[in-house]
Write an enzyme that holds these catalytic residues in place. Structure first.
Site, PDB file in Angstrom:
ATOM      1  N   GLY A  79       5.561  31.162   4.378  1.00  0.00           N
ATOM      2  CA  GLY A  79       6.140  30.206   3.434  1.00  0.00           C
ATOM      3  C   GLY A  79       7.599  30.517   3.127  1.00  0.00           C
ATOM      4  N   ARG A 143       3.466  29.734  10.556  1.00  0.00           N
ATOM      5  CA  ARG A 143       2.408  30.661  10.137  1.00  0.00           C
ATOM      6  C   ARG A 143       1.582  31.195  11.314  1.00  0.00           C
ATOM      7  NH1 ARG A 143       1.918  31.378   4.811  1.00  0.00           N
ATOM      8  NH2 ARG A 143       2.600  29.764   3.366  1.00  0.00           N
ATOM      9  N   ASP A 174       0.958  40.053   5.587  1.00  0.00           N
ATOM     10  CA  ASP A 174       0.339  39.876   6.900  1.00  0.00           C
ATOM     11  C   ASP A 174       1.372  39.978   8.020  1.00  0.00           C
ATOM     12  OD1 ASP A 174      -2.295  39.586   6.191  1.00  0.00           O
ATOM     13  OD2 ASP A 174      -2.163  37.406   5.905  1.00  0.00           O
ATOM     14  N   LYS A 200       9.264  39.576   2.268  1.00  0.00           N
ATOM     15  CA  LYS A 200       9.489  38.223   1.753  1.00  0.00           C
ATOM     16  C   LYS A 200       8.223  37.660   1.128  1.00  0.00           C
ATOM     17  CE  LYS A 200       7.633  35.121   3.326  1.00  0.00           C
ATOM     18  NZ  LYS A 200       6.785  34.135   3.993  1.00  0.00           N
ATOM     19  N   ILE A 202       7.574  34.480  -2.275  1.00  0.00           N
ATOM     20  CA  ILE A 202       7.783  34.126  -3.686  1.00  0.00           C
ATOM     21  C   ILE A 202       6.620  34.649  -4.516  1.00  0.00           C
ATOM     22  CG2 ILE A 202       9.169  32.057  -3.264  1.00  0.00           C
ATOM     23  CD1 ILE A 202       6.563  30.449  -4.071  1.00  0.00           C
ATOM     24  N   ASP A 203       5.453  34.869  -3.879  1.00  0.00           N
ATOM     25  CA  ASP A 203       4.251  35.257  -4.625  1.00  0.00           C
ATOM     26  C   ASP A 203       4.389  36.621  -5.310  1.00  0.00           C
ATOM     27  OD1 ASP A 203       3.316  32.932  -3.602  1.00  0.00           O
ATOM     28  OD2 ASP A 203       1.590  33.774  -2.545  1.00  0.00           O
ATOM     29  N   TYR A 241       1.590  15.777 -26.481  1.00  0.00           N
ATOM     30  CA  TYR A 241       0.940  16.093 -25.194  1.00  0.00           C
ATOM     31  C   TYR A 241       0.659  17.582 -25.048  1.00  0.00           C
ATOM     32  CZ  TYR A 241       2.556  11.511 -23.509  1.00  0.00           C
ATOM     33  OH  TYR A 241       2.801  10.170 -23.339  1.00  0.00           O
ATOM     34  N   ARG A 250      -0.512  32.109  -4.060  1.00  0.00           N
ATOM     35  CA  ARG A 250      -1.788  31.888  -3.345  1.00  0.00           C
ATOM     36  C   ARG A 250      -2.936  32.700  -3.927  1.00  0.00           C
ATOM     37  NH1 ARG A 250      -4.951  30.500   0.097  1.00  0.00           N
ATOM     38  NH2 ARG A 250      -6.117  32.390  -0.304  1.00  0.00           N
ATOM     39  N   TYR A 412       6.419  23.895  -4.426  1.00  0.00           N
ATOM     40  CA  TYR A 412       7.425  23.643  -3.390  1.00  0.00           C
ATOM     41  C   TYR A 412       8.820  23.471  -4.006  1.00  0.00           C
ATOM     42  CZ  TYR A 412       3.177  23.268  -0.741  1.00  0.00           C
ATOM     43  OH  TYR A 412       1.957  23.579  -0.183  1.00  0.00           O
ATOM     44  N   GLU A 413       8.855  23.098  -5.302  1.00  0.00           N
ATOM     45  CA  GLU A 413      10.154  22.900  -5.982  1.00  0.00           C
ATOM     46  C   GLU A 413      10.997  24.179  -6.011  1.00  0.00           C
ATOM     47  OE1 GLU A 413       7.210  22.113  -7.011  1.00  0.00           O
ATOM     48  OE2 GLU A 413       7.160  20.164  -7.984  1.00  0.00           O
ATOM     49  N   ARG A 415      10.593  27.001  -3.816  1.00  0.00           N
ATOM     50  CA  ARG A 415      10.610  27.887  -2.648  1.00  0.00           C
ATOM     51  C   ARG A 415      11.907  27.837  -1.845  1.00  0.00           C
ATOM     52  NH1 ARG A 415       5.184  27.730   0.785  1.00  0.00           N
ATOM     53  NH2 ARG A 415       6.182  25.865   1.574  1.00  0.00           N
TER      54      ARG A 415
END
Ligand code: FBP
Length: 540
Positions: A79, A143, A174, A200, A202-203, A241, A250, A412-413, A415
């Site tokens: 990703g 991937r 991985d 690397k 973002i997670d 709200y 993930r 996705y905004e 990454r």
């Protein structure tokens, strides 16, 4: 008309900072022999050539070594994460500083580019266009797993054809595990190709005693926190709200926790806690409903809840259901037939889910056989269930309020955002440092930059043998050597800080509005590392 924004143009001129050790001529210092984090005997047997190598550090020296020219290949894997382009530009500059004739090739579309021999030469014109930009579009990512011998051999073929002496693989746990397998194989074959990894994702789950943080985590969390803060301000203005915001990650909840620390929401779920306490879906829902009711009792029919993307797999009964579905769908492509074979307990859980969510659980798996959690609308599932619970509480006289909820997903905004100063500097240093590891003849190492909560001058440039971070884990029914994934530690400083404050944040409206990432301006505004990193490093 120029198709670049004013920020992009100004940002292109930014010169990322390097650790003092990497400015000018560099000397390498080797430490003691290392051991893997666990399963030493097995890992040593599987990696006879790359096991036990020392951690190395770089220091400034006055004697520059002249090295023969060489060609290097680079691959982006998995990703997107902000800063990937800076790893590549740092690598390019590091290689050119060693020898102007060095060349860098980029394999296209991820690891498959190496196998299928799709590449471009990365020239200075191309590199200059991508400095300090977000995204992985310079060469693309993918991937495909590099794990089979014929793939490795295909890599040798193209490297020989292009005169490539080293490969840099920019990826997560991985991909770096596979980088190590590749390094070992190339050593066994004595084909003269070095392999270096870069951390690397973002997670934020590729970290350990050596790696302080994976790149991209800083920027992605800042982007999500900015928007969460904006939503909080809206919620606090309109006061009508509840916003349920799912954020990427993930598996581990590092992003949710970091966004929670940056913004102080009313609810922030940490999957690792759910798993440790064996919380059921009903318990999670009841907890949220209790908080909604407590705020309503104070006249506050609004709030913000942060939900980690991976939550669903950490809820024990959902986890069993998902793994049963993984096994069944691997053999049976007809979803109805697969579902009919679920155990009685899982069939009951499946039947209790809203139809849309149940369907999402059966969608196509990723190449690693994982359910694609980014496609499951956990935020909507929780909204539905909390709504039902509140209705029941109303009947029992335990709740008197209005519940109007909206769901969001921020993934996705963030990454491909333009890297923050932290990520721009960190990534450039990781790439530049990877070039030094190559120049020092290392293979099976990950590029390592430490001391990252200090000023970049004081950052430590180093290399860690990948085998040092490995243990054996069961994957798809087989024991495999892998880099241990770092989940949120419940006794770690970031979670402890959150746990000590969350009850107050639930009831009060204690929101913090971080605002957008700033690239120019006072250092305390532009250069702050994440709260996670600050809390972790200050507790050491
Ligand atoms: P990496 O682990 O490869 O860095 O990717 C992480 C991630 O961004 C997760 O947060 C998310 O669940 C997943 O990728 C989404 O994958 P895809 O890009 O294939 O939709």
């Amino acid at each position: 008309m120029n198709n670049k924004s004013a920020l992009q143009i100004a940002r292109a001129a930014y010169q990322p900072k390097l650790p003092k050790a990497l400015k000018g001529a560099v000397a390498i210092k080797e430490g003691e022999a290392t051991e893997s984090v666990a399963d030493q005997a097995e890992i040593k047997k599987l990696f006879p050539n790359t096991y036990g190598m020392p951690v190395v550090t770089f220091a400034k020296t006055c004697r520059a070594k002249s090295l023969p020219a060489m060609n290097v290949g680079v691959i982006l894997s998995g990703g997107q994460a902000p800063g990937g382009h800076n790893v590549i530009s740092g690598l390019f500059d590091g290689l050119k500083a060693m020898n102007k004739s060095n060349k860098l090739y980029g394999f296209l579309g991820g690891p498959s580019g190496l196998i299928e021999h799709k590449y471009i030469e990365l020239t200075s014109d191309i590199i200059d266009d991508y400095r300090n930009t977000g995204g992985f579009d310079i060469i693309g990512s993918g991937r495909t797993k590099l794990e089979k011998q014929d793939q490795f051999d295909s890599g040798i073929e193209i490297c020989n054809q292009l005169g490539i002496k080293a490969l840099v693989i920019i990826g997560g746990d991985d991909s770096n595990t596979n980088a190590c397998v590749l390094a070992e194989y190339y050593l066994q074959k004595q084909c003269g190709i070095q392999v270096i990894g870069c951390p690397k994702t973002i997670d934020g789950d590729l970290k350990n005693s050596q790696i302080e943080t994976s790149f991209g985590f800083d920027t992605a969390c800042k982007v999500y926190s900015e928007v969460i803060g904006n939503i909080m301000r809206d919620a606090n203005s309109a006061k009508k709200y509840w916003h349920f915001i799912k954020v990427m990650g993930r598996s581990a909840s590092h992003i949710a926790l970091e966004c929670g620390l940056q913004t102080q929401p009313n609810v922030c779920i940490v999957s690792e806690e759910v798993e440790a306490k064996k919380m059921t879906l009903a318990q999670i829902v009841n907890d949220i409903a209790d908080k909604v009711a407590a705020r309503a009792a104070r006249g506050n029919n609004f709030g913000v809840a942060i939900i980690p993307e991976g939550l669903i797999e950490f809820i024990p009964e959902m986890n069993i259901l998902i793994s049963e579905l993984n096994d069944l769908l691997a053999k049976e492509s007809d979803v109805k037939k697969a579902v009919a074979q679920l155990s009685a307990a899982s069939a009951a859980v499946y039947a209790s889910l809203p139809e849309a969510i149940a369907k999402q659980l059966t969608l196509e798996r990723d190449p690693h056989g994982n359910v694609q959690v980014s496609l499951i609308e956990t935020e909507k599932l929780l909204i539905e269930m909390v709504k039902k619970r509140l209705a029941a509480m109303k009947e029992e006289g335990k709740y008197d309020g209005k519940f109007s909820a909206l769901g969001h997903f921020f993934g996705y905004e963030g990454r491909c955002a333009a890297p923050s100063n932290f990520d721009a500097d960190y990534c450039y240093s990781l790439g530049y440092n990877a070039a030094q590891l190559i120049g020092s003849g290392k293979t099976g190492y990950m590029s390592l930059i430490k001391n990252t909560t200090k000023s970049s001058d004081e950052w430590i440039a180093a290399g860690v043998p990948i085998t040092m971070m490995m243990n054996m884990e069961r994957r798809h029914g087989e024991m495999k050597p892998v880099i241990r994934k770092a989940l949120v530690e419940l006794d770690g400083a970031p979670f402890k800080f959150f746990a000590a404050n969350r009850d107050k944040w639930a009831i009060e409206t204690a929101y913090i509005y971080p605002g957008p990432i700033q690239y120019f301006g006072p250092s305390e505004v532009c250069d702050q590392p994440t709260k996670t990193l600050l809390l972790e490093q200050s507790s050491k």
